[in-house]
Each structure stands twice: as structure tokens, then as C-alpha cells.
Design a protein around this motif. Structure first.
Motif, PDB file in Angstrom:
ATOM      1  N   UNK A 127       0.827  -1.208   0.000  1.00  0.00           N
ATOM      2  CA  UNK A 127       0.000   0.000   0.000  1.00  0.00           C
ATOM      3  C   UNK A 127       0.860   1.256   0.000  1.00  0.00           C
ATOM      4  N   UNK A 128       1.865   1.320   0.890  1.00  0.00           N
ATOM      5  CA  UNK A 128       2.634   2.573   0.948  1.00  0.00           C
ATOM      6  C   UNK A 128       3.485   2.775  -0.291  1.00  0.00           C
ATOM      7  N   UNK A 129       3.987   1.686  -0.882  1.00  0.00           N
ATOM      8  CA  UNK A 129       4.825   1.880  -2.068  1.00  0.00           C
ATOM      9  C   UNK A 129       4.010   2.427  -3.242  1.00  0.00           C
ATOM     10  N   UNK A 130       2.799   1.893  -3.439  1.00  0.00           N
ATOM     11  CA  UNK A 130       1.977   2.419  -4.545  1.00  0.00           C
ATOM     12  C   UNK A 130       1.601   3.875  -4.258  1.00  0.00           C
ATOM     13  N   UNK A 131       1.260   4.165  -2.995  1.00  0.00           N
ATOM     14  CA  UNK A 131       0.972   5.547  -2.618  1.00  0.00           C
ATOM     15  C   UNK A 131       2.150   6.454  -2.959  1.00  0.00           C
ATOM     16  N   UNK A 132       3.347   5.995  -2.598  1.00  0.00           N
ATOM     17  CA  UNK A 132       4.552   6.799  -2.837  1.00  0.00           C
ATOM     18  C   UNK A 132       4.722   7.077  -4.325  1.00  0.00           C
ATOM     19  N   UNK A 133       4.502   6.046  -5.146  1.00  0.00           N
ATOM     20  CA  UNK A 133       4.688   6.207  -6.584  1.00  0.00           C
ATOM     21  C   UNK A 133       3.651   7.196  -7.155  1.00  0.00           C
ATOM     22  N   UNK A 134       2.418   7.095  -6.660  1.00  0.00           N
ATOM     23  CA  UNK A 134       1.380   7.997  -7.167  1.00  0.00           C
ATOM     24  C   UNK A 134       1.670   9.439  -6.782  1.00  0.00           C
TER      25      UNK A 134
ATOM     26  N   UNK B 194      -4.594  10.665  -2.616  1.00  0.00           N
ATOM     27  CA  UNK B 194      -5.442  11.729  -3.136  1.00  0.00           C
ATOM     28  C   UNK B 194      -5.372  11.805  -4.655  1.00  0.00           C
ATOM     29  N   UNK B 195      -5.131  10.649  -5.276  1.00  0.00           N
ATOM     30  CA  UNK B 195      -4.969  10.610  -6.724  1.00  0.00           C
ATOM     31  C   UNK B 195      -6.309  10.311  -7.388  1.00  0.00           C
ATOM     32  N   UNK B 196      -6.428  10.636  -8.675  1.00  0.00           N
ATOM     33  CA  UNK B 196      -7.664  10.341  -9.396  1.00  0.00           C
ATOM     34  C   UNK B 196      -7.521   9.093 -10.243  1.00  0.00           C
ATOM     35  N   UNK B 197      -6.404   8.378 -10.076  1.00  0.00           N
ATOM     36  CA  UNK B 197      -6.126   7.225 -10.921  1.00  0.00           C
ATOM     37  C   UNK B 197      -7.181   6.138 -10.747  1.00  0.00           C
ATOM     38  N   UNK B 198      -7.432   5.388 -11.839  1.00  0.00           N
ATOM     39  CA  UNK B 198      -8.338   4.245 -11.794  1.00  0.00           C
ATOM     40  C   UNK B 198      -7.494   2.981 -11.690  1.00  0.00           C
ATOM     41  N   UNK B 199      -8.102   1.911 -11.171  1.00  0.00           N
ATOM     42  CA  UNK B 199      -7.354   0.673 -11.002  1.00  0.00           C
ATOM     43  C   UNK B 199      -7.889  -0.398 -11.951  1.00  0.00           C
ATOM     44  N   UNK B 200      -6.982  -1.034 -12.688  1.00  0.00           N
ATOM     45  CA  UNK B 200      -7.340  -2.179 -13.529  1.00  0.00           C
ATOM     46  C   UNK B 200      -6.418  -3.318 -13.132  1.00  0.00           C
TER      47      UNK B 200
ATOM     48  N   UNK C  36      -4.527  -5.533  -6.522  1.00  0.00           N
ATOM     49  CA  UNK C  36      -5.447  -4.525  -7.048  1.00  0.00           C
ATOM     50  C   UNK C  36      -6.297  -3.937  -5.932  1.00  0.00           C
ATOM     51  N   UNK C  37      -6.764  -4.820  -5.018  1.00  0.00           N
ATOM     52  CA  UNK C  37      -7.620  -4.343  -3.932  1.00  0.00           C
ATOM     53  C   UNK C  37      -6.856  -3.401  -3.006  1.00  0.00           C
ATOM     54  N   UNK C  38      -5.576  -3.701  -2.794  1.00  0.00           N
ATOM     55  CA  UNK C  38      -4.750  -2.815  -1.963  1.00  0.00           C
ATOM     56  C   UNK C  38      -4.510  -1.489  -2.692  1.00  0.00           C
ATOM     57  N   UNK C  39      -4.306  -1.583  -4.019  1.00  0.00           N
ATOM     58  CA  UNK C  39      -4.029  -0.376  -4.809  1.00  0.00           C
ATOM     59  C   UNK C  39      -5.164   0.641  -4.698  1.00  0.00           C
ATOM     60  N   UNK C  40      -6.411   0.144  -4.551  1.00  0.00           N
ATOM     61  CA  UNK C  40      -7.557   1.050  -4.421  1.00  0.00           C
ATOM     62  C   UNK C  40      -7.347   1.972  -3.215  1.00  0.00           C
ATOM     63  N   UNK C  41      -6.846   1.392  -2.117  1.00  0.00           N
ATOM     64  CA  UNK C  41      -6.602   2.210  -0.928  1.00  0.00           C
ATOM     65  C   UNK C  41      -5.451   3.183  -1.139  1.00  0.00           C
ATOM     66  N   UNK C  42      -4.429   2.735  -1.858  1.00  0.00           N
ATOM     67  CA  UNK C  42      -3.303   3.630  -2.126  1.00  0.00           C
ATOM     68  C   UNK C  42      -3.769   4.853  -2.900  1.00  0.00           C
ATOM     69  N   UNK C  43      -4.650   4.612  -3.879  1.00  0.00           N
ATOM     70  CA  UNK C  43      -5.141   5.716  -4.702  1.00  0.00           C
ATOM     71  C   UNK C  43      -5.833   6.750  -3.821  1.00  0.00           C
TER      72      UNK C  43
ATOM     73  N   UNK D 145      -7.432  -4.035   5.296  1.00  0.00           N
ATOM     74  CA  UNK D 145      -7.615  -4.649   3.973  1.00  0.00           C
ATOM     75  C   UNK D 145      -8.802  -5.620   3.906  1.00  0.00           C
ATOM     76  N   UNK D 146      -9.553  -5.798   4.997  1.00  0.00           N
ATOM     77  CA  UNK D 146     -10.791  -6.605   5.057  1.00  0.00           C
ATOM     78  C   UNK D 146     -10.612  -8.122   4.916  1.00  0.00           C
ATOM     79  N   UNK D 147      -9.643  -8.536   4.086  1.00  0.00           N
ATOM     80  CA  UNK D 147      -9.402  -9.985   3.958  1.00  0.00           C
ATOM     81  C   UNK D 147      -7.907 -10.233   4.104  1.00  0.00           C
TER      82      UNK D 147
END
Lengths: 339, 358
Positions: free
Chosen positions: A221-228, A256-262, A245-252, B273-275
Motif C-alpha cells: 500500500x505505501x509503495x503504490x501511494x509513494x509512486x502515485x 489523493x490521486x484520481x487514478x483508476x485501477x485495472x 489490485x484491492x490494496x491499490x484502491x486504498x493507495x489511490x 484490507x478486510x481480507x
């Protein structure tokens, strides 16, 4: 912990804790929402049962323990085995040397067929030769699309990682993305690298890469946040596995980024996130299908001499896109842990 | 970090077991030297060096929210690194802490989900399990006299297998089910995984817990009898026993403290992270141990502090995230991490050598 800490108090703590837990239970701490009670039951796919003689098939993968993806592959393989009156022996190790020993182990057990993943094809070359000289049919699945024929495997079931990456890159173009971040959760994994390479090939914007430590969720989570934060132009995060991907949603949201996750690959939480719209889409390679077809193909070969793809062409199980438009159909199966 | 300035009281030098508590050298050395000879000073300077380096090399680090992110990463490591450091001062070692975090999170999640209970029931059950694992480690080490490296290596492997097998057996999958819609979840999330707004910057609650735990641990270590016992059992177990230190109690409770730390971070992961995926946590034990060693604890025991590991964990978080903030080629990521950590440890070592040589 104070000056009066005393050996005797040690006996006290567990007693109090157990009593507290018991009290809570008795006090009616059941949850009124969620939980097992709300889950609807559902058996795995089943299509009757073959009356052919019992046979034994070994499935040997490079799974790391506790990965949701491989669990789905194994469920598919088990479903085919149950249907075909096959005894399935499953074993796995991410270390290529150990994986080749596991294949040897299957040969020693004189199984009727072996299904194997080729994440590191060179390491498995020798032992696959041994299986052939022992007249055991070997099929490939998941990884090794470019090597299965060279190694003399009978058939192959999987997704071309590069092709899947290319499809994802095209989708990003269609969505108007300018800059995307490819998150690799295991440094040096060939398949993951191929996915990012594939995206890069077709994507008309710029693709950045980041490595994260997949076994430590807070660090991911923190690494993706840092990159964003470092690069605010990133408008899409591309994850290479559903949990990431689920963790990345929290990083976004943290960044405070507007990025979408795929993402590549699915699991049951991920389908929920797609319906909610927190994840835009997933590229599914249908792991259940890979496991199922690999085992079923060995049954077909033994009982009817069939080859899927005629021994010349691989059987592709993906890329299949899952987004808001079709997630409801998929979610039903994902909830059972089979998609 | 006020704790680093406590230079005067004689208690904080590890009291050598036995009647010859001090040989007089401590009192005669000038204040400056005494401060610099503290176990956490080297790592403090190392952390400052790394921080300043990234302030220059990576512009996004200057932003307050980036610092909050770095502190978050450090705190999830640091909360376990502190008890791991105390245990190391007490002369023992725990390899099972990393997967122990996941065991705790899996227990809490599965108990609440499968029994459809308020999530706090799971949280308390997980605490009991985590303290139990710590107790088992400590009890085995004390009773058998085996090196803790071996005992906890055993526990590490057992937990890895149990995490996977039990999760699969209970849930039918290798990850736990989502518990975010269950009773008590929001409350528990507030305790373990919420954020605070400080001057427009979102700071995770784990950062505050981390600093609080560090302050408590430091106080216990420097000002209480239990702290003296910890130094004593790590320095020389036999003479500690001879002067009446309850060696078994001290060691077992130190292992249980590590269990507590693992529980806390496990709960953070679950409610954040819920899970939980059952295969996670492998390899993190080494980061906890490096955090403690970089923080000035000796692998041989009997020496160290509770504040040093705070800087140790901070340095780890700073380097790990700093590389990303700097936008360096990520292929080199692990190599950068290794080089920076070695560099930091060398600064640490150099300061200690230079100061203790006189």
C-alpha cells in the motif's frame, strides 16, 4: 508492566482472557450482518461421473503457498478429476529445482498423466524427458506458452501473457489513459514481466513500473501511494493480481490521486469491487479452466486418444475482460472461489 | 524523541549482573561521550543521513503527506520491531513473528466470520492465540534449553503450514472472507486502522501506536525492575539467576510481548484490507530483526534500547519509499535497498566504535 510484575500474575492473564471471550460470546456478540450465515451455499461445478477405470494424474505447479489464483486452478483440476474418476495428486513449489523433483516424484509413483506449469522451462527440461521415456503423457498449463512444444509436451492450456498485456494496453487506449503504472509484486517473475511488456507494446501512453513486496500488504500500500505521489500524472494503476489490485484502491485514495485501477486475474472480493466501481476492469485468464482442461485432456487422451490443438496449437483460456457490464454473471461463480 | 536525551541516570547502562554493577568508567566519561555511546545514537545519525539524502534526491519527500506515508510503512514494521528488540536484549530471537502477524489476522477473521460473531470476539481470540504462540516459543526455549533460533524456526514453519491448511479447510479458499460488513468492524477499524488529520495531512493511527509503544517500552526498559531483568537475562543468564532474577518468567513474557506486537499489526492488516491471504508474511521476520539490529541491539543479547529500533524501522521505511519517491529505475530496487541499509549500518558501527574506544 510495572515494578510489581510478578510470576504469579502470568497465570492470571490467560484465565481473564478466556473468561472475557466466553462472556462476550454469551452476551450475544453475534454479528447481525455479513458472516458465514449470510453466505449462500453452492457446490462446485459437476457434470455427472465417468465410469472409466480409475486413473491417477499429477498436477505440479510453481504456486507459492496461499495464493488465491492457484487455489482456483486446483479447484478446476479437482472438478475434472472428480468427474473423470481420476485420483488427483497436487503438489507445488515456486523453486524450479524443487518443482522438478516433484515431477520426478510423480514419475516414481507411475501416474497415468502429468500436468505441469513451465514458469522456468529450462529447469524442467530433463525431468520432462524422463516422463516421456517412461511413457507418461505430459501436458502444460498456465506458464510456458513459448516453450511447451520445444520441450515435447502434448498439449498446452493457458493464456499468452504478452497477448493478455497487449489486450489490456488496447483497453487503456480506449479509455483515454495517458500514463499508467504497472505494479509487479514479485521481482524477477517472468510471467509478470511479460504482462507489463505486453501492456507497454500496445499502450500509446507512457508506462511506469514499480516493484512491491507482495507478502507484506502495508508495504504494498505505501509503495503504490509513494509512486502515485511521486508522479501525479499517472491516471491508471495496473495490478498483476487481484489482492494487489484491492490494496491499490486504498493507495489511490491515500495519495489523493484520481487514478483508476485495472488488474489481471480475479477473486471473489475483486468482483465485488468491480460492481461497486472501485476497480475498473479485470483481465481474466480463467485459471479454473486451465486446471480443468489440463486434467480432462489427460483423461481424453487415455480413453479416446484425443489431443486438444492437435499437438500443434495451444488452447487459449484468456484474455477475457470482466467489467461492470458482465461482472454479475461472473460474481456468482467467483463467490464460490471458482472464478 | 525525548528519550534519547536521558543521559544521566546510571540505570540505563545495562547493569552488569552481579555485585560489580559498575566499574566506574561510566561516571568518569564526559557527558558528550556518554550520550554518543548510547545504543541508539548511531542509528539516529544514520536515519538523519538517509532522511537528508532523500530530502535532496527526492523532491516529493518534502511534502507532509509523503512523510505520513513513510511513517506509516515504518510503523507497521516498527510495532513488531520494538518487542523483537526487547527480546533480543533478553538474549533470544524470534523467526516466527512475520507469519505470526498473518496467523493472528486469519484467526480473528475466521472466528468472526465462521461463527457470525461480532468482530471483537475474533480480535480477542486472536490476541489469545498470539500470546499463546509467544508463550509456547518462550516455554520451549526455557524448558528445553534449545537455541531460540531453532525453536522459532520450527514455529515459523508450523505456522506457515497451519495458516494455509486451516484457512483452506475452514473457508474452502486460501484467503479469508470479507468481514467489512460485520458488526464491530467500524469500531475495530477506528482502533487499528483509522487516520487522523494533522494540518491537512492524513496520518495513520499505527504511527501513534508505534510511538506510544516505543515510549512505554523505553520506560519499562530503563526505569523498571522488569527492564533490569531483561538486560540481565540477555547478558548472563546464570548470574542473573544467581542474583534472583526470574529468568523463565522474563524470557517467556518477552516472547509473549512479540506475540502482542504481531497481534496488533495483524489486526491492523485485517481491518485495513478486510481480507487476508494465508501465504503472506514470509520474509518479514528478517526485516523486524534487521530493524532491531540496525537500531543498535546486539545479536548476542544484553545490549540495546527500545528507541534505537524506532529509528531502525524508520530507516527501513524511509529507504524503501524514498527510492520510489526518487523515481529511480525500479529494477535496481532491492539492490538500492541493500546498499543504503549497509551504508546506514556502517555509519552506526563507526559512531559506536569511535565513541566507545576511548
Amino acid at each position: 508492566m510495572d515494578r510489581s510484575s510478578h510470576p504469579r500474575s502470568r497465570r492470571f492473564v490467560p484465565v481473564v482472557a478466556v473468561a472475557a471471550a466466553a462472556a462476550l460470546t454469551l452476551a450475544g456478540c453475534s454479528s447481525s450482518s455479513g458472516g458465514k450465515k449470510s453466505e449462500e451455499g453452492g457446490a462446485n461445478a459437476s457434470a455427472g461421473k465417468a465410469t472409466t477405470p480409475r486413473m491417477t494424474v499429477a498436477l505440479v505447479t510453481h504456486q507459492a503457498p496461499g495464493d488465491t489464483f492457484w487455489d482456483i486452478v486446483r479447484k478446476g483440476a479437482q472438478a475434472a478429476a472428480d468427474k473423470d474418476n481420476i485420483k488427483l495428486i497436487y503438489s507445488a513449489d515456486p523453486n524450479a529445482g524443487t518443482q522438478s523433483n516433484l515431477v520426478q516424484n510423480a514419475i516414481d509413483q507411475k501416474v497415468d498423466g502429468i500436468a505441469v506449469t513451465l514458469a522456468k522451462p529450462d529447469a524442467l527440461k530433463g525431468v520432462i524427458g524422463k516422463a516421456k521415456s517412461a511413457n507418461i503423457p505430459v501436458v502444460g498449463l498456465n506458464s510456458g506458452l513459448s516453450d511447451w512444444k520445444k520441450l515435447g509436451l502434448m498439449e498446452f492450456f493457458g493464456q499468452d501473457e504478452t497477448v493478455a498485456g497487449e489486450a489490456l494496453g488496447n483497453k487503456l487506449n480506449a479509455l483515454g489513459s495517458k500514463k499508467a503504472l504497472c505494479v509487479i509484486q514479485e521481482q524477477g517473475n517472468v510471467g509478470l514481466t511479460q504482462r507489463c511488456d505486453g501492456v507497454e507494446k500496445t499502450f500509446s501512453g507512457k508506462l511506469e513500473r514499480a516493484y512491491v513486496n507482495g507478502t507484506d500488504a502495508p508495504s504494498v500500500q505505501s509503495t503504490i501511494t509513494a509512486k502515485l505521489k511521486q508522479d501525479s500524472a499517472i491516471d491508471h494503476v495496473v495490478a498483476l493480481g487481484a489482492p494487489i489490485a484491492l490494496i491499490a484502491v486504498q493507495s489511490v485514495s491515500d495519495a489523493g490521486s484520481k487514478a483508476k485501477v485495472a488488474t489481471f486475474d480475479l477473486n471473489k472480493e475483486l468482483t465485488g469491487a468491480i460492481s461497486k466501481g472501485t476497480i475498473e476492469f479485470a483481465v481474466d485468464q480463467q485459471p479454473y479452466l486451465q486446471g480443468y482442461l489440463a486434467v480432462d485432456s489427460l483423461w481424453l487422451y487415455k480413453n479416446n486418444g484425443n489431443y486438444s490443438g492437435g499437438g500443434e496449437q495451444p488452447v487459449l483460456t484468456g484474455p477475457a475482460f470482466v467489467d461492470k457490464s458482465n461482472v454479475d454473471v461472473v460474481a456468482k461463480f467467483a463467490a464460490k472461489g471458482t472464478r | 524523541m525525548r528519550m534519547t536525551q536521558h543521559a544521566e541516570p546510571a540505570v540505563k547502562t545495562p547493569p552488569a549482573p552481579g555485585p560489580k554493577g559498575s566499574d566506574g568508567r561510566t561516571a568518569e566519561r564526559p557527558l558528550m561521550v556518554r550520550v554518543l555511546a548510547r545504543p541508539e545514537v548511531g542509528v539516529f545519525l544514520g536515519a538523519v543521513a538517509v532522511y537528508v539524502f532523500f530530502l535532496i534526491a527526492a523532491p516529493p519527500v518534502r511534502d507532509g503527506s509523503s512523510m505520513a506515508n513513510i511513517l506509516y510503512q515504518s510503523s507497521t514494521l516498527g510495532i513488531v520491531t520494538i518487542p523483537v528488540a526487547l527480546l533480543m536484549i533478553g538474549g533470544e530471537f524470534d523467526l516466527s513473528a512475520g507469519v505470526g502477524v498473518i496467523t493472528s489476522a486469519l484467526t480473528a477473521s475466521m472466528i468472526s466470520y465462521q461463527l457470525t460473531m461480532n468482530v471483537w470476539v475474533g480480535v480477542i481470540a486472536a490476541l489469545i492465540v498470539s500470546l499463546g504462540i509467544g508463550f509456547f516459543n518462550g516455554w520451549m526455549v526455557v524448558k528445553t534449553g534449545l537455541p531460540s533460533f531453532l525453536v522459532t524456526l520450527g514455529t515459523f514453519l508450523i505456522l506457515q503450514g497451519v495458516n494455509l491448511a486451516v484457512t483452506k479447510m475452514v473457508t474452502g479458499n486460501v484467503a479469508t472472507d470479507d468481514i467489512s460488513n460485520m458488526d464491530g468492524f467500524d469500531q475495530a477499524r477506528k482502533v487499528f486502522a483509522s487516520s487522523f488529520d494533522i494540518g491537512g495531512v492524513q496520518v495513520k493511527i499505527t504511527v501513534f501506536w508505534w510511538l506510544l509503544f516505543a515510549a512505554i517500552a523505553s520506560w519499562v526498559l530503563l526505569r523498571t525492575k522488569y527492564g533490569n531483568w531483561t538486560f540481565a537475562v540477555g547478558g548472563n543468564k546464570e548470574s542473573a539467576r544467581a542474583v534472583g532474577v526470574p529468568v523463565a518468567f522474563t524470557k517467556i513474557s518477552l516472547f509473549m510481548l512479540v506475540g502482542f506486537g504481531a497481534w496488533f499489526v495483524g489486526m491492523h492488516q485485517l481491518f485495513s484490507f478486510n481480507t487476508v491471504q494465508s501465504g503472506e508474511g514470509v520474509g518479514i521476520e528478517l526485516i523486524y530483526i534487521s530493524g532491531a539490529v540496525i537500531g543498535g541491539c546486539l545479536l548476542t543479547g544484553g545490549y540495546g534500547s527500545a528507541i534505537g529500533p524506532v529509528f531502525g524501522a524508520f530507516m527501513f521505511g524511509m529507504v524503501q519509499q524514498g527510492i520510489v519517491y526518487a523515481g529511480w529505475n525500479p529494477d535496481w530496487f532491492k539492490a538500492f535497498l541493500g546498499v543504503m541499509l549497509l551504508g546506514a549500518v556502517l555509519i552506526n558501527l563507526w559512531v559506536q566504535r569511535a565513541m566507545t574506544r576511548r
